[in-house]
Design a protein around this motif. Structure first.
Motif, mmCIF file in Angstrom:
data_model
loop_
_atom_site.group_PDB
_atom_site.id
_atom_site.type_symbol
_atom_site.label_atom_id
_atom_site.label_comp_id
_atom_site.label_asym_id
_atom_site.label_seq_id
_atom_site.Cartn_x
_atom_site.Cartn_y
_atom_site.Cartn_z
ATOM 1 N N LEU A 46 18.947 -39.958 43.713
ATOM 2 C CA LEU A 46 19.959 -40.750 44.168
ATOM 3 C C LEU A 46 21.872 -40.225 44.118
ATOM 4 N N LEU A 56 20.709 -42.132 49.643
ATOM 5 C CA LEU A 56 20.340 -44.398 49.944
ATOM 6 C C LEU A 56 20.384 -44.148 50.903
ATOM 7 N N LEU A 101 22.896 -49.457 44.148
ATOM 8 C CA LEU A 101 23.041 -48.438 43.060
ATOM 9 C C LEU A 101 24.262 -48.651 42.063
ATOM 10 N N VAL A 117 14.894 -48.226 38.919
ATOM 11 C CA VAL A 117 15.558 -47.003 39.587
ATOM 12 C C VAL A 117 16.002 -46.561 37.136
#
Length: 176
Positions: free
Chosen positions: A104, A115, A125, A151
Motif C-alpha cells: 500500500l 488502496l 491507512l 496492516v
C-alpha cells in the motif's frame, strides 16, 4: 440410533452437503471481496458477521435443527477448516484461495491504485500509520495489507530483506 436423536441418515447427509456448500461459498466470497473483509471490524462489520453466522448456521442446520443435526453441521464446519488447512500447504491452492499481501505504501509514497483495489481508504491507512506510531510518511519504507487483513508497517532505517516482501503483490500503480 440416528433416528432416536431426531434425524435420519438422509438428514445427516443433507446437512453435510449443505454445510460444505455454504462453507465453500463463504471462502469464495472472502476471496472475491478480499482480505480487507477480514481486517479489524467496526460496529457495522460486527453486525454483518453476526448476520452471516445466522445465515450460515440456519443454512447448515436445515429447517428444523436437532441436536444431532447441529453436531453434524459443527463437525462438518471444523472438518472443512481442517481440509482447507491441509490444502493451503500447497502453494498453488493457497494462492487460489487467498489473495497475496498487497503493498500500500512503497518507499514513503502511497500507492493509490493499490488502496483502491484493496478497498482501503486513505483515512484507514492514516489510522493504521498512527496506530503504528508513525508521525511522518517519510518514516515508512513499506506498508503491507496482509492476507489476514492486518496492516504491517515497515519503517525506514535499515534495508528490508527482499525475502520479507517476496510474496507481496507489487501493485506499483498510481502514487499519490
Amino acid at each position: 440410533m440416528v433416528g432416536e436423536l431426531g434425524a435420519s441418515w438422509g438428514d445427516v447427509a443433507r446437512v453435510v452437503v449443505t454445510t460444505v456448500g455454504i462453507y465453500t461459498a463463504l471462502v469464495v466470497l472472502i476471496r472475491v471481496v478480499g482480505q480487507r473483509s477480514l481486517a479489524s471490524m467496526s460496529g457495522f462489520d460486527v453486525g454483518c458477521v453476526v448476520a452471516l453466522g445466522a445465515i450460515l448456521g440456519r443454512t447448515a442446520l436445515l429447517e428444523s435443527p436437532t441436536l444431532l443435526i447441529g453436531v453434524v453441521a459443527l463437525v462438518t464446519f471444523f472438518a472443512m477448516q481442517g481440509v482447507l488447512g491441509v490444502l493451503r500447504q500447497d502453494r498453488r491452492f493457497d494462492r487460489l484461495v487467498n489473495r497475496p499481501p498487497v503493498l500500500l505504501v512503497d518507499d514513503g509514497e502511497v500507492l493509490t491504485d493499490a488502496l483502491r483495489r484493496a478497498h482501503v481508504s486513505p483515512d484507514e491507512l492514516r489510522q493504521r500509520l498512527r496506530l503504528a506510531g508513525v508521525r511522518r510518511l517519510d518514516e515508512v519504507a513499506s506498508v503491507v495489507l496482509e492476507r489476514n487483513g492486518a496492516v504491517s508497517v515497515l519503517r525506514r532505517g535499515s534495508d528490508v530483506d527482499p525475502w520479507i516482501l517476496a510474496d507481496v503483490a507489487a501493485a506499483r500503480g498510481t502514487r499519490g
